[in-house]
Design a protein around this motif. Structure first.
Motif, mmCIF file in Angstrom:
data_model
loop_
_atom_site.group_PDB
_atom_site.id
_atom_site.type_symbol
_atom_site.label_atom_id
_atom_site.label_comp_id
_atom_site.label_asym_id
_atom_site.label_seq_id
_atom_site.Cartn_x
_atom_site.Cartn_y
_atom_site.Cartn_z
ATOM 1 N N MET A 65 -1.441 5.812 -15.938
ATOM 2 C CA MET A 65 -1.501 4.541 -15.258
ATOM 3 C C MET A 65 -0.244 4.299 -14.421
ATOM 4 O O MET A 65 -0.161 3.336 -13.715
ATOM 5 C CB MET A 65 -1.642 3.456 -16.324
ATOM 6 C CG MET A 65 -2.188 2.166 -15.803
ATOM 7 S SD MET A 65 -3.758 2.289 -15.052
ATOM 8 C CE MET A 65 -4.503 0.961 -15.873
ATOM 9 N N ASN A 66 0.717 5.198 -14.506
ATOM 10 C CA ASN A 66 1.960 5.023 -13.770
ATOM 11 C C ASN A 66 1.751 5.039 -12.265
ATOM 12 O O ASN A 66 2.574 4.528 -11.527
ATOM 13 C CB ASN A 66 2.967 6.111 -14.153
ATOM 14 C CG ASN A 66 3.409 5.968 -15.593
ATOM 15 O OD1 ASN A 66 3.318 4.883 -16.175
ATOM 16 N ND2 ASN A 66 3.877 7.048 -16.179
ATOM 17 N N ASP A 67 0.672 5.638 -11.811
ATOM 18 C CA ASP A 67 0.420 5.709 -10.375
ATOM 19 C C ASP A 67 -0.330 4.486 -9.858
ATOM 20 O O ASP A 67 -0.667 4.414 -8.688
ATOM 21 C CB ASP A 67 -0.351 6.976 -10.031
ATOM 22 C CG ASP A 67 -1.693 7.073 -10.741
ATOM 23 O OD1 ASP A 67 -1.888 6.380 -11.759
ATOM 24 O OD2 ASP A 67 -2.545 7.847 -10.275
ATOM 25 N N LEU A 68 -0.565 3.501 -10.706
ATOM 26 C CA LEU A 68 -1.254 2.280 -10.302
ATOM 27 C C LEU A 68 -0.242 1.281 -9.779
ATOM 28 O O LEU A 68 0.764 1.002 -10.432
ATOM 29 C CB LEU A 68 -2.021 1.688 -11.488
ATOM 30 C CG LEU A 68 -2.944 0.523 -11.150
ATOM 31 C CD1 LEU A 68 -4.117 1.009 -10.305
ATOM 32 C CD2 LEU A 68 -3.456 -0.119 -12.433
ATOM 33 N N ARG A 69 -0.510 0.754 -8.603
ATOM 34 C CA ARG A 69 0.368 -0.245 -7.989
ATOM 35 C C ARG A 69 -0.371 -1.574 -7.960
ATOM 36 O O ARG A 69 -1.490 -1.656 -7.441
ATOM 37 C CB ARG A 69 0.736 0.194 -6.577
ATOM 38 C CG ARG A 69 1.620 -0.795 -5.861
ATOM 39 C CD ARG A 69 2.008 -0.269 -4.483
ATOM 40 N NE ARG A 69 2.833 -1.251 -3.812
ATOM 41 C CZ ARG A 69 2.721 -1.560 -2.524
ATOM 42 N NH1 ARG A 69 1.847 -0.937 -1.765
ATOM 43 N NH2 ARG A 69 3.503 -2.465 -1.999
ATOM 44 N N ILE A 70 0.250 -2.607 -8.514
ATOM 45 C CA ILE A 70 -0.301 -3.963 -8.503
ATOM 46 C C ILE A 70 0.550 -4.787 -7.550
ATOM 47 O O ILE A 70 1.782 -4.794 -7.668
ATOM 48 C CB ILE A 70 -0.269 -4.596 -9.918
ATOM 49 C CG1 ILE A 70 -0.986 -3.726 -10.937
ATOM 50 C CG2 ILE A 70 -0.828 -6.006 -9.875
ATOM 51 C CD1 ILE A 70 -2.475 -3.660 -10.814
ATOM 52 N N ARG A 71 -0.105 -5.476 -6.608
ATOM 53 C CA ARG A 71 0.651 -6.275 -5.639
ATOM 54 C C ARG A 71 -0.224 -7.395 -5.088
ATOM 55 O O ARG A 71 -1.455 -7.368 -5.197
ATOM 56 C CB ARG A 71 1.157 -5.405 -4.499
ATOM 57 C CG ARG A 71 0.044 -4.846 -3.621
ATOM 58 C CD ARG A 71 0.613 -4.085 -2.425
ATOM 59 N NE ARG A 71 -0.424 -3.528 -1.575
ATOM 60 C CZ ARG A 71 -1.038 -4.188 -0.583
ATOM 61 N NH1 ARG A 71 -0.734 -5.438 -0.310
ATOM 62 N NH2 ARG A 71 -1.967 -3.588 0.145
ATOM 63 N N ALA A 72 0.439 -8.380 -4.492
ATOM 64 C CA ALA A 72 -0.274 -9.465 -3.827
ATOM 65 C C ALA A 72 -0.812 -8.977 -2.483
ATOM 66 O O ALA A 72 -0.174 -8.163 -1.806
ATOM 67 C CB ALA A 72 0.644 -10.660 -3.619
ATOM 68 N N ALA A 73 -1.967 -9.467 -2.113
ATOM 69 C CA ALA A 73 -2.569 -9.102 -0.826
ATOM 70 C C ALA A 73 -1.893 -9.854 0.307
ATOM 71 O O ALA A 73 -1.421 -10.976 0.139
ATOM 72 C CB ALA A 73 -4.060 -9.433 -0.831
ATOM 73 N N GLY A 74 -1.873 -9.218 1.463
ATOM 74 C CA GLY A 74 -1.424 -9.856 2.696
ATOM 75 C C GLY A 74 -2.585 -9.940 3.667
ATOM 76 O O GLY A 74 -3.672 -9.383 3.418
ATOM 77 N N LEU A 75 -2.390 -10.604 4.762
ATOM 78 C CA LEU A 75 -3.452 -10.753 5.759
ATOM 79 C C LEU A 75 -3.972 -9.404 6.232
ATOM 80 O O LEU A 75 -5.162 -9.256 6.523
ATOM 81 C CB LEU A 75 -2.967 -11.594 6.940
ATOM 82 C CG LEU A 75 -2.689 -13.068 6.638
ATOM 83 C CD1 LEU A 75 -2.123 -13.775 7.866
ATOM 84 C CD2 LEU A 75 -3.956 -13.766 6.145
ATOM 85 N N GLU A 76 -3.097 -8.412 6.276
ATOM 86 C CA GLU A 76 -3.504 -7.080 6.746
ATOM 87 C C GLU A 76 -4.473 -6.386 5.786
ATOM 88 O O GLU A 76 -5.128 -5.414 6.152
ATOM 89 C CB GLU A 76 -2.272 -6.194 6.969
ATOM 90 C CG GLU A 76 -1.532 -5.796 5.705
ATOM 91 C CD GLU A 76 -0.593 -6.865 5.140
ATOM 92 O OE1 GLU A 76 0.063 -6.576 4.123
ATOM 93 O OE2 GLU A 76 -0.521 -7.982 5.691
ATOM 94 N N ASP A 77 -4.612 -6.904 4.569
ATOM 95 C CA ASP A 77 -5.491 -6.301 3.561
ATOM 96 C C ASP A 77 -6.899 -6.878 3.540
ATOM 97 O O ASP A 77 -7.782 -6.336 2.867
ATOM 98 C CB ASP A 77 -4.896 -6.508 2.157
ATOM 99 C CG ASP A 77 -3.550 -5.851 1.987
ATOM 100 O OD1 ASP A 77 -3.458 -4.628 2.240
ATOM 101 O OD2 ASP A 77 -2.597 -6.554 1.596
#
Length: 141
Positions: A1-13
């Motif tokens: 699971m180390n390769d999983l990135r959790i982040r907030a979305a931006g308009l570009e997403d």
């Protein structure tokens, strides 16, 4: 699971998120369009949480907090990536966000017919409240 990135979305997403929901999410919403999701991200930039693996969008959750209640929507994991802890990681990120904001309890909208989702929510510690019924009224034509 180390390769999983959790982040907030931006308009570009947002285009990728809308396309993703067509594949990974069940049900549709009146707000499932670019304008609706843009409003969400503009009003609460941290609410739409994404999970990525190797740069590919593999999961989402909306963790909305109105200052009083914590609401979870659109917990979705791509069918090819399910049962790998992505949903759990997204819920953990959402719950941590709620705690930082002062939230006390999270609630989720889950379709009655979606037994897989009901199992996942129960496994995450959520329980249905059968005494409640959701009431809705579209505000636009």
């Amino acid at each position: 699971m180390n390769d999983l990135r959790i982040r907030a979305a931006g308009l570009e997403d947002l285009d990728a998120v809308l396309a993703f929901w067509k594949v990974a999410a069940e049900g549709t919403s009146i707000s499932d369009d670019r304008e609706g999701v843009e409003r969400l991200v503009a009003r609460d930039p941290g609410a739409l949480v994404l999970a990525e693996r190797d740069g590919e969008l593999v999961g989402t959750v909306i963790a909305g907090f109105d200052g009083w209640r914590c609401h979870l929507y659109r917990l979705a994991v791509h069918p090819d990536h399910r049962r790998r802890g992505i949903g759990s990681a997204l819920l953990t990120a959402a719950e941590e966000r709620f705690v930082r904001l002062g939230g006390r309890r999270g609630d989720a909208m889950v379709l009655r017919r979606n037994e897989r989702a009901q199992h996942a929510w129960r496994a995450a510690g959520y329980a249905p409240e059968e005494q409640w019924r959701r009431w809705v009224k579209p505000l636009t034509d």
